[in-house]
Enzyme design. Structure first.
Site, PDB file in Angstrom:
ATOM      1  N   SER A  60       6.439  93.312  49.820  1.00 15.90           N
ATOM      2  CA  SER A  60       6.025  92.157  50.623  1.00 15.90           C
ATOM      3  C   SER A  60       5.946  92.492  52.108  1.00 15.90           C
ATOM      4  O   SER A  60       6.584  93.424  52.597  1.00 15.90           O
ATOM      5  CB  SER A  60       7.016  91.009  50.439  1.00 15.90           C
TER       6      SER A  60
HETATM    7  N1  SAH Z   1      10.561  92.114  46.348  1.00 15.08           N
HETATM    8  C1  SAH Z   1       9.709  93.253  46.097  1.00 15.08           C
HETATM    9  C2  SAH Z   1       8.265  92.850  45.940  1.00 15.08           C
HETATM   10  C3  SAH Z   1       8.019  92.636  44.561  1.00 15.08           C
HETATM   11  S1  SAH Z   1       6.391  92.327  43.985  1.00 15.08           S
HETATM   12  C4  SAH Z   1       9.843  94.278  47.180  1.00 15.08           C
HETATM   13  O1  SAH Z   1      10.527  94.028  48.164  1.00 15.08           O
HETATM   14  O2  SAH Z   1       9.278  95.372  47.004  1.00 15.08           O
HETATM   15  C5  SAH Z   1       6.900  91.352  42.587  1.00 15.08           C
HETATM   16  C6  SAH Z   1       7.638  92.091  41.513  1.00 15.08           C
HETATM   17  O3  SAH Z   1       7.946  91.141  40.504  1.00 15.08           O
HETATM   18  C7  SAH Z   1       6.825  93.184  40.838  1.00 15.08           C
HETATM   19  O4  SAH Z   1       7.526  94.386  40.890  1.00 15.08           O
HETATM   20  C8  SAH Z   1       6.669  92.687  39.403  1.00 15.08           C
HETATM   21  O5  SAH Z   1       6.674  93.732  38.444  1.00 15.08           O
HETATM   22  C9  SAH Z   1       7.876  91.796  39.264  1.00 15.08           C
HETATM   23  N2  SAH Z   1       7.782  90.783  38.206  1.00 15.08           N
HETATM   24  C10 SAH Z   1       6.722  90.021  37.851  1.00 15.08           C
HETATM   25  N3  SAH Z   1       7.056  89.193  36.842  1.00 15.08           N
HETATM   26  C11 SAH Z   1       8.368  89.437  36.546  1.00 15.08           C
HETATM   27  C12 SAH Z   1       9.298  88.901  35.608  1.00 15.08           C
HETATM   28  N4  SAH Z   1       8.965  87.937  34.748  1.00 15.08           N
HETATM   29  N5  SAH Z   1      10.549  89.397  35.604  1.00 15.08           N
HETATM   30  C13 SAH Z   1      10.930  90.376  36.456  1.00 15.08           C
HETATM   31  N6  SAH Z   1      10.102  90.927  37.368  1.00 15.08           N
HETATM   32  C14 SAH Z   1       8.840  90.455  37.425  1.00 15.08           C
END
Ligand code: SAH
Length: 216
Positions: A60
């Site tokens: 993000s």
């Molecule tokens: N907070 C992260 C950004 C993450 S992007 C950072 O600082 O890098 C969102 C993430 O959510 C992705 O890695 C994706 O794989 C994960 N995601 C999506 N759906 C999900 C679910 N149901 N359970 C766990 N993770 C999930």
């Protein structure tokens, strides 16, 4: 520009963007974002931009990390659940502001990379596991705070159940990138109070779907 100048400039930019909680700004300043982005983007690590990571996901934008973290109103006695570990960057920021972070990621590959980075930074108050975050972490519930970093269409009901009374959950809600909003959910004795914190753009929360590359 070297990384030190980049850090200073980013923190100023976040202050201009209205993030004024010094604990949050401090935590962002402490976490070496260059460790969490692919090498090819290392020169942009201290820019206020989202960047691609493996598995088609994104780390993000720092201003969004700042806004969502600030909206959580954390203190160092709290137990926090994070959904969507991704690179582990937001997890690292949270780890400086609360007692323990429980984090769930559906892509095992991302989770392993994140755990390696967090170990390198000697963050010891983090417990991570692969899985579907929409189901929460019932064995550890209730949580004083919950942060979701992928957009769901609605507030996942299992997560609101695992939120402590008096607790706060911050998450992006919306079914496409154009209409997503960050919302803050406050749980009190009478139910959930929902506050709109403005527009945002996140990758989708993918729930209830099996994918051989991810946790099963
Ligand atoms: N907070 C992260 C950004 C993450 S992007 C950072 O600082 O890098 C969102 C993430 O959510 C992705 O890695 C994706 O794989 C994960 N995601 C999506 N759906 C999900 C679910 N149901 N359970 C766990 N993770 C999930």
């Amino acid at each position: 520009m070297n990384s030190e100048d980049g850090r200073v400039r980013l923190i100023l930019e976040l202050r201009h963007a209205g993030i004024d909680d010094l604990r949050v700004l401090n935590a962002i300043e402490r976490v070496p974002r260059e460790l969490f982005v692919p090498r090819a983007f290392a020169h942009q690590a201290w820019e206020n931009v989202a960047l691609p990571i493996d598995c088609g996901q994104t780390i993000s934008q720092p201003a969004i990390v700042g806004r969502m973290t600030e909206a959580l109103r954390l203190d160092d006695r709290m137990k926090v659940l994070e959904i969507g570990t991704g690179s582990g960057y937001q997890t690292a920021v949270l780890s400086y502001l609360c007692r323990r972070v429980y984090t769930i990621e559906r892509h095992r590959e991302l989770l392993q990379q994140a755990e390696t980075r967090l170990a390198l930074l000697r963050r010891r108050n983090i417990t991570a596991r692969p899985g579907d975050g929409a189901l929460g972490w019932p064995e550890q519930a209730p949580f004083e705070r919950i942060l979701v970093t992928a957009a769901a269409i609605d507030i996942p009901p299992k997560l609101s159940k695992q939120l402590a009374v008096g607790g706060i959950m911050v998450l992006p809600i919306g079914d496409d990138a154009k209409s997503q909003r960050i919302v803050r959910v406050l749980r009190d004795e009478s139910g959930l109070n929902i506050e709109d914190l403005g527009p945002v753009k996140f990758v989708p929360l993918i729930s209830g779907r099996t994918d051989e590359r991810v946790a099963g």
